[in-house]
Design an enzyme around this catalytic site. Structure first.
Site, PDB file in Angstrom:
ATOM      1  CE  LYS A   1      -0.487  -0.192   5.035  1.00 12.70           C
ATOM      2  NZ  LYS A   1      -1.420  -0.218   6.175  1.00 12.70           N
TER       3      LYS A   1
ATOM      4  CE1 TYR B   1      11.748  32.905  -0.178  1.00 12.63           C
ATOM      5  CE2 TYR B   1      11.903  30.515   0.020  1.00 12.63           C
ATOM      6  CZ  TYR B   1      11.714  31.650  -0.753  1.00 12.63           C
ATOM      7  OH  TYR B   1      11.492  31.527  -2.093  1.00 12.63           O
TER       8      TYR B   1
END
Length: 816
Positions: free
Chosen positions: A485, A711
Site C-alpha cells: 500500500k 527565507y
C-alpha cells in the site's frame, strides 16, 4: 506442481538418493542470490560466464540441500546434502523441464523471430487473460536456461501458455523444441540479429523453424519473402496449418492499416480495431497478435477494447530529454539494418521540425560485406531524411565511407566520449543506435538532460533478502502477505509487487481498490486483500478479483447489495476483528450472528480472518499484545467450530513476526520491515535498507560571519562559512521541520547540518568542515544516514518519511 527427488533422479538416470528421496522439489535454481524456498529447491551448478560450482557454498548457506553438479568437478563439502553428479548439469535442467512438460495438457504457443518476441507475448497475454487463464515466460526468458525455467513454472491448470524461444547459433533450437513442444506457433519476423551464429539468413530461419516441428498451426508475416519461402518449403514435410498475414493484400489473411488520431486503425474484412501506437514495429506486433486470434477462430469483438489499451512494454527504445531542447532516442543495445529501419521510422515520426541526427555503431551485417551493407545504410539515411551521422567503429574510421550527408567518424566509443560536446546538439532528434559491445549507454548518459537530480534508489536485492529473512522467522508453511500500500511504502507498488511475486509471496495487501486494479492491469496474479475498499468501488473490486476487508455489518450489507445490483455471483472477503486496536473491526460477540448471516447468504468465501496488534513493537505493552493474541485465538476456535469454511488466520505484523513468531497462525503481514526499516528496537542492524534518497550539491558559496541564509533570514552563520545548496526541498519530501540544524545530510563521509529554513525545492547545509564540490552526491537517507535517524530528527516515524517522498522524485530500480 512438485516432484519427489527420487522421481527426478529416475528421469536423469541416476540412482535414488540416500538422503531425502521423498523431498518435494518445487523450484529449480542456478543463482545462489535468488533462492525463494530453499528446502524445496534443486540447485544446478551451471558453467557459463560464472561457474556455478564456485557458488555452491553460498547456495548451501542460503538453505539449499539438493544439488546437481558436473561429474568429477571439484566441489566443497556440503553437509547434510544430496549431491547429484551429472555429465551435463544444463542438460539435466532441460531434461527435468521436459519431464514437467510431459504432464501439461493445455496448448502451448511457441513464439520466435528476430524482433518483437517479448512484446507479442506480453500483448497476447494482455488480450487473452480477460477470457482465459494464461501462463507465459517471464520477461525475455527465452534462452537455453530461461526457456526450461519458463516451462517449469507453468501450472497444470492453465488454459494456454505463451513461451518465447530465442537462439544465437546452430543446434540450439532443437534442445529448446524438445522442452517447449508447442502445438501452436508464431514467427514474428526475421532480421540480422545474431547473424554471426549462422552461415546465412536462410540457415537461421531453418534453425528457428525447428521449434515448430510437430506444431498444428504457424502464423507468420507473409510479406517477408525469404521467410515466407523457407516456411512454405519447410511445411511440405509437416502437417501444419499456415496463416501468413499480409499488408500488401497477398497473404492468407490481408490486413489494412491507417493512422488514427490516437494511434492506428487495423482493418480485417469488415472489422476495424484500433491500437494506441503509430510506429511500424508496434503495428506489426499487433498484426501478429490479431492474426493469432483469427487463426484460433476467436470471436474478435470481446478483444476490441483490449486492443485499444495495449500496454507500452518496456523495451530497448527509449525517448528522453537532451540538452538545448534536443530529444534522445535510445536504442543502445542492437545495430542491424532491419531494426535500424524501424528506429528510423520512429525517429522520423517523432522529429517534427527538428533536424535528425544518428549516432551509429558498426552494424552486425558489416562482417560479411561492408560495401553492400553501407550502400543499404546510405539508402536508409536518405529515405528517412537524416541530416547528420556520427559513426563509431574501426572500419568507419579507417575507410571513411561517404553517405551523402555530413559525417563524423570515431574509432571507438571511448574516443567519441572524449571528444563530443553534448551541447552541440540543439533542437535535434538524436537516435543512438549501437551494438551491445559498443556500450553506447555511456553516450546516452552524456547526452541525456538531468531533469531532477533527486532520486530514490530501490535495491531489489535488499528487498528480496528482507523478504526471505522474515519468511525464515516463522514455521514452514506459514504464508506471507507483504503490504504494498501507499505506493509500496513510497518505493513504487507495481515494481515491488512484481519482485515479490517472483520471490514467492502468497498474498499482497493494498489500502485502496485503485491500487489493486493497477497491479491487476500490469500482470500481478497473486491474491490481493484491499484494506479500505471504498463502497463505490466494490463492484470493480470484485470484477478485478480483489478481496475487500469487511469490518462491520453495515459494510457487509452494502457489499451484498452491490452483488445484487451488478449481478455478481460471489465474492472473496476478509473479516477483520477488533481485539484491542479499537480502529476497525467486528467485536468478538458479533461472531455468531456474522457467521449465521454469511451462511444464510452463501455467496461469500471468507479468505481470511485477521486482527491488528496495537503495540507489538513496544516491550512495555507485551502483556496487552499477548491478551490481543489470546482473544484472537478464541475467535479462531469459535469460528472453526461454527463454520464449514476454513479461512487463513493472521494477526502478526512486522514487529509481531520479530517478537511473537510462535503466534503466526496461518499467515503473517509484512509491512515496513520488508523495506529494511526496523519495526522493533530489539533487533537493530538485521535488515537491509531498500531505499536510499539521494540529491546533488547545486552550488557552494562562502558567507561571512553574521550573514543569513534562506527565507525570513532564519539561518545566521556565526563565523566565516561554506554553504552548499542541495537539490531537494519540502516538495520532494524533505520536511520543513528539519530546518535550522534539526536536520542533516551525508556528504563525503560527514554529516552536514541544515542552515535556515528548508525551501520548497532546495535546502542549504553547512559544509565548512567538509571537502566537497558542486555536483557531489548527497545522501538524504540510506546506508550511511539511516531513515530512522532522519525520522528522529524530524520528530516523526520512518513510515511518514518514506511514504512522503514526492512523485516528482524519480524512482530508480537496480539489482546486482
Amino acid at each position: 506442481m512438485a516432484y519427489t527427488l527420487s522421481t527426478l533422479c529416475a528421469r536423469l538416470g541416476l540412482a535414488e538418493p540416500a538422503l531425502g528421496p521423498g523431498t518435494l522439489i518445487r523450484h529449480l535454481s542456478f543463482d545462489s542470490r535468488r533462492i525463494v524456498d530453499a528446502p524445496a529447491t534443486l540447485f544446478f551448478a551451471l558453467s557459463g560466464q560464472r561457474d556455478g560450482h564456485d557458488y555452491l557454498d553460498e547456495a548451501h548457506l542460503a538453505g539449499i540441500r539438493n544439488f546437481v553438479v558436473k561429474k568429477g568437478h571439484p566441489r566443497p563439502e556440503l553437509a547434510e546434502s544430496t549431491i547429484l553428479e551429472h555429465e551435463d548439469p544444463l542438460g539435466a535442467l532441460q531434461s527435468i523441464a521436459a519431464y514437467h512438460r510431459d504432464h501439461l495438457t493445455f496448448p502451448v504457443l511457441g513464439i520466435t523471430g528476430s524482433n518483437g518476441k517479448t512484446v507479442v507475448k506480453e500483448w497476447l497475454f494482455h488480450l487473452l487473460s480477460e477470457k482465459y487463464t494464461v501462463g507465459r515466460s517471464p520477461k525475455s526468458y527465452n534462452s537455453q536456461i530461461g526457456l526450461p525455467l519458463s516451462v517449469w513454472q507453468l501450472n497444470p491448470d492453465l488454459d494456454l501458455a505463451l513461451i518465447e524461444a530465442g537462439i544465437s547459433t546452430k543446434n540450439e533450437m532443437s534442445r529448446l523444441a524438445v522442452i517447449a513442444r508447442p502445438q501452436l506457433g508464431l514467427f514474428t519476423g526475421i532480421g540480422a540479429a545474431h547473424d554471426e551464429g549462422f552461415a546465412d539468413l536462410r540457415e537461421k530461419i531453418r534453425e528457428k523453424l525447428k521449434l515448430f516441428e510437430g506444431a498444428e498451426m504457424l502464423v507468420y508475416p507473409f510479406d517477408q519473402e525469404v521467410l515466407r519461402d523457407e516456411i512454405l518449403q519447410w511445411a511440405q514435410g509437416q502437417s501444419v496449418h499456415l496463416l501468413g498475414w499480409s499488408k500488401r493484400g497477398e497473404g492468407d489473411l490481408n490486413i489494412h492499416t491507417e493512422e488514427s488520431t490516437n494511434g492506428t486503425y487495423i482493418d480485417v474484412g469488415d472489422l476495424r480495431l484500433e491500437i494506441p501506437f503509430k510506429d511500424a514495429a508496434s503495428i506489426d506486433n499487433a498484426c501478429s497478435c490479431l492474426s493469432f486470434l483469427i487463426a484460433r477462430n476467436e470471436d474478435l469483438n470481446p478483444f476490441m477494447e483490449a486492443f485499444k489499451t495495449l500496454p507500452e512494454i518496456e523495451m530497448r527504445l527509449q525517448l528522453m530529454n537532451g540538452h538545448n531542447n534536443s530529444r534522445i532516442l535510445n536504442d543502445a543495445y542492437s545495430a542491424d539494418l532491419s531494426s535500424l529501419e524501424i528506429a528510423l521510422q520512429f525517429l522520423k515520426k517523432q522529429a517534427g521540425n527538428r533536424n535528425r541526427s544518428v549516432i551509429l555503431s558498426s552494424l552486425q551485417e558489416e562482417g560479411r560485406d561492408s560495401e553492400t551493407t553501407w550502400n543499404t545504410l546510405r539508402q536508409l539515411l536518405n529515405a528517412y531524411a537524416v541530416n547528420k551521422i556520427y559513426l563509431v567503429g574501426k572500419a568507419y574510421f579507417e575507410k571513411r565511407p561517404d553517405f551523402g550527408i555530413p559525417a563524423v567518424y570515431y574509432e571507438s566509443t571511448r574516443q567519441m566520449l572524449a571528444q563530443i560536446d553534448p551541447h552541440t546538439f540543439r533542437d535535434e532528434m538524436v537516435l543512438v543506435k549501437g551494438r551491445r559491445d559498443f556500450a553506447f549507454e555511456k553516450i546516452v548518459r552524456v547526452l541525456e538532460a538531468q531533469v531532477h537530480e533527486t532520486v530514490l534508489e530501490i535495491d531489489l536485492n535488499a528487498l528480496e533478502r528482507n523478504f526471505l529473512y522474515f519468511k525464515n522467522q516463522v514455521k514452514a508453511g506459514t504464508k506471507i502477505m507483504p503490504m504494498v500500500k501507499a505506493q509500496g511504502y513510497g518505493s513504487g507498488s507495481l515494481e515491488i509487487a512484481r519482485q515479490l511475486q517472483t520471490a514467492g509471496a502468497d498474498y499482497l495487501g493494498v489500502a485502496y481498490t485503485d491500487e489493486g486494479i493497477e497491479l491487476r492491469r500490469n500482470g500481478i496474479s497473486l491474491p490481493i486483500m484491499v484494506m479500505n475498499a471504498r463502497r463505490d468501488s466494490l463492484a470493480e473490486c470484485v470484477d478485478y478479483a480483489l478481496e475487500p476487508v469487511v469490518y462491520d455489518f453495515d459494510f457487509l450489507h452494502f457489499l451484498k447489495d452491490t452483488l445484487d445490483r451488478n449481478g455478481l455471483p460471489s465474492a472473496s472477503i476478509h473479516l477483520e476483528f477488533d481485539t484491542g486496536m479499537h480502529r476497525l473491526g467486528f467485536q468478538q460477540n458479533e461472531l455468531e450472528p456474522l457467521l449465521a448471516e454469511l451462511a444464510a447468504d452463501g455467496r461469500f468465501k471468507v479468505a481470511s480472518v485477521f486482527s491488528h496488534l496495537a503495540a507489538a513493537d513496544e516491550k512495555e505493552h507485551d502483556a496487552y499484545t499477548l491478551k490481543q493474541i489470546e482473544t484472537f485465538g478464541v475467535i479462531r476456535e469459535s469460528f472453526l467450530k461454527q463454520s464449514v469454511q476454513t479461512p487463513l488466520f493472521h494477526i502478526l505484523n512486522t514487529a509481531g513476526i520479530l517478537r511473537f513468531s510462535s503466534f503466526a497462525f496461518d499467515m503473517v503481514r509484512l509491512g515496513i520491515g520488508l523495506y529494511g526499516i526496523e519495526a522493533s528496537a530489539d533487533m537493530p542492524g538485521i535488515l537491509h535498507p531498500v531505499a536510499s534518497l539521494k540529491a546533488k550539491i547545486s552550488q557552494i558559496r562562502a558567507l561571512d560571519a553574521g550573514e543569513t541564509v534562506g527565507y525570513s533570514r532564519k539561518g545566521q552563520v556565526q563565523e566565516k562559512s561554506r554553504v552548499a545548496v542541495i537539490s531537494i526541498g519540502y516538495a520532494d519530501g524533505f520536511r520543513r521541520s528539519l530546518s535550522n540544524g534539526r536536520g542533516a545530510v551525508w556528504i563525503n563521509g560527514k554529516l552536514a547540518p541544515t542552515l535556515g529554513n528548508v525551501c520548497m525545492d532546495m535546502v542549504m547545509v553547512d559544509v565548512s568542515a567538509i571537502s566537497c564540490k558542486e555536483g557531489d552526491a548527497v545522501e538524504i537517507f540510506g546506508l550511511n544516514l539511516p531513515i530512522e535517524e532522519l525520522a528522529r530528527r524530524a520528530e516523526t516515524i520512518p513510515y511518514e518519511i518514506i511514504t512522503g517522498i514526492s512523485s516528482r522524485v524519480n524512482r530508480v530500480y537496480f539489482r546486482e
